[in-house]
Design a protein around this motif. Structure first.
Motif, PDB file in Angstrom:
ATOM      1  N   ALA A  45     -50.962  -9.198  36.914  1.00 20.63           N
ATOM      2  CA  ALA A  45     -49.921  -9.457  38.123  1.00 20.63           C
ATOM      3  C   ALA A  45     -48.923 -10.463  37.510  1.00 20.63           C
ATOM      4  O   ALA A  45     -49.208 -11.414  36.902  1.00 20.63           O
ATOM      5  N   THR A  46     -47.714 -10.020  37.428  1.00 19.90           N
ATOM      6  CA  THR A  46     -46.490 -10.567  37.178  1.00 19.90           C
ATOM      7  C   THR A  46     -45.649 -11.156  38.093  1.00 19.90           C
ATOM      8  O   THR A  46     -45.872 -10.766  39.126  1.00 19.90           O
ATOM      9  N   GLU A  47     -44.691 -12.085  37.788  1.00 23.53           N
ATOM     10  CA  GLU A  47     -43.933 -12.539  38.759  1.00 23.53           C
ATOM     11  C   GLU A  47     -42.562 -11.460  38.957  1.00 23.53           C
ATOM     12  O   GLU A  47     -41.537 -11.912  39.524  1.00 23.53           O
ATOM     13  N   THR A  48     -42.564 -10.363  38.348  1.00 29.36           N
ATOM     14  CA  THR A  48     -41.377  -9.513  38.608  1.00 29.36           C
ATOM     15  C   THR A  48     -40.998  -8.994  40.049  1.00 29.36           C
ATOM     16  O   THR A  48     -39.841  -9.066  40.168  1.00 29.36           O
ATOM     17  N   PRO A  49     -41.885  -8.871  40.978  1.00 27.10           N
ATOM     18  CA  PRO A  49     -41.572  -8.424  42.400  1.00 27.10           C
ATOM     19  C   PRO A  49     -40.583  -9.851  42.801  1.00 27.10           C
ATOM     20  O   PRO A  49     -39.394  -9.348  43.461  1.00 27.10           O
ATOM     21  N   ARG A  50     -40.913 -10.774  42.779  1.00 27.49           N
ATOM     22  CA  ARG A  50     -39.933 -11.828  43.027  1.00 27.49           C
ATOM     23  C   ARG A  50     -38.491 -11.955  42.446  1.00 27.49           C
ATOM     24  O   ARG A  50     -37.642 -11.998  43.055  1.00 27.49           O
ATOM     25  N   GLN A  76     -49.162 -11.916  45.586  1.00 28.04           N
ATOM     26  CA  GLN A  76     -47.652 -12.280  45.555  1.00 28.04           C
ATOM     27  C   GLN A  76     -46.736 -11.685  46.373  1.00 28.04           C
ATOM     28  O   GLN A  76     -45.989 -12.340  46.787  1.00 28.04           O
ATOM     29  N   ALA A  77     -47.033 -10.290  46.777  1.00 32.73           N
ATOM     30  CA  ALA A  77     -46.245  -9.713  47.892  1.00 32.73           C
ATOM     31  C   ALA A  77     -46.444 -10.658  49.239  1.00 32.73           C
ATOM     32  O   ALA A  77     -45.236 -10.667  49.958  1.00 32.73           O
ATOM     33  N   GLN A  78     -47.427 -10.893  49.528  1.00 32.67           N
ATOM     34  CA  GLN A  78     -47.427 -11.719  50.763  1.00 32.67           C
ATOM     35  C   GLN A  78     -46.892 -13.031  50.687  1.00 32.67           C
ATOM     36  O   GLN A  78     -46.289 -13.613  51.725  1.00 32.67           O
ATOM     37  N   ALA A  79     -47.025 -13.566  49.569  1.00 33.06           N
ATOM     38  CA  ALA A  79     -46.469 -15.003  49.145  1.00 33.06           C
ATOM     39  C   ALA A  79     -44.487 -14.881  49.267  1.00 33.06           C
ATOM     40  O   ALA A  79     -44.135 -15.741  49.988  1.00 33.06           O
ATOM     41  N   ILE A  80     -44.276 -13.765  48.819  1.00 27.93           N
ATOM     42  CA  ILE A  80     -42.648 -13.308  48.991  1.00 27.93           C
ATOM     43  C   ILE A  80     -42.542 -13.487  50.624  1.00 27.93           C
ATOM     44  O   ILE A  80     -41.404 -13.836  50.766  1.00 27.93           O
ATOM     45  N   ARG A  81     -43.070 -12.246  51.150  1.00 31.19           N
ATOM     46  CA  ARG A  81     -42.722 -12.227  52.481  1.00 31.19           C
ATOM     47  C   ARG A  81     -42.935 -13.577  53.339  1.00 31.19           C
ATOM     48  O   ARG A  81     -42.145 -13.549  54.278  1.00 31.19           O
TER      49      ARG A  81
END
Length: 140
Positions: A45-50, A76-81
């Motif tokens: 898992a990378t930080e690239t979605p953010r 990660q996706a949930q944390a961004i949202r």
């Protein structure tokens, strides 16, 4: 659009497959922001979605065959949202399971209970099963 060519492979450590080592990364600042980026990373898992969300792109996280990686990407996706920056949070659209084996093999493996195996269909089905289980548990 697959997002790998918008990422610099050497400086990020993502390499030439999950990113670009041929100079295409700067194009991220030149293309329209109405493109939905499909951000695939299969080994970690990378930080690239953010990064894509901060650049103003809608982003979909795309796991493949490793449940632990997919679950980290889900987090990660949930944390961004859930983040404080509403503009960035609104760009995290969700996830899309990739298979790379064709739908028939995936569907057969999923219907049979996604039993462990080292073929593309069963690996993708195991990953998808782990994701849906985690999402169901979170919603309960």
């Amino acid at each position: 659009m697959w997002g790998d060519r918008f990422l610099e492979g050497t400086s990020t450590g993502l390499g030439k497959w999950e990113a670009s080592e041929n100079g295409t990364a700067p194009a991220i600042d030149l293309v329209p922001k109405d493109i939905v980026i499909c951000d695939w990373h299969y080994e970690r898992a990378t930080e690239t979605p953010r990064l894509f969300a901060r650049k103003g792109f809608d982003v979909v996280v795309c796991p493949w065959r490793k449940p632990d990686v997919a679950l980290a990407q889900l987090a990660q996706a949930q944390a961004i949202r859930a983040g404080a920056d509403a503009a960035v949070a609104g760009h995290a659209l969700g996830m899309m399971q990739t298979t790379w084996c064709g739908f028939s093999l995936f569907a057969k493996a999923y219907e049979s209970g996604a039993t462990p195996g080292k073929n593309p269909g069963s690996e993708s089905a195991q990953c998808f099963s782990a994701l849906t289980k985690a999402m169901r548990e979170k919603s309960e």
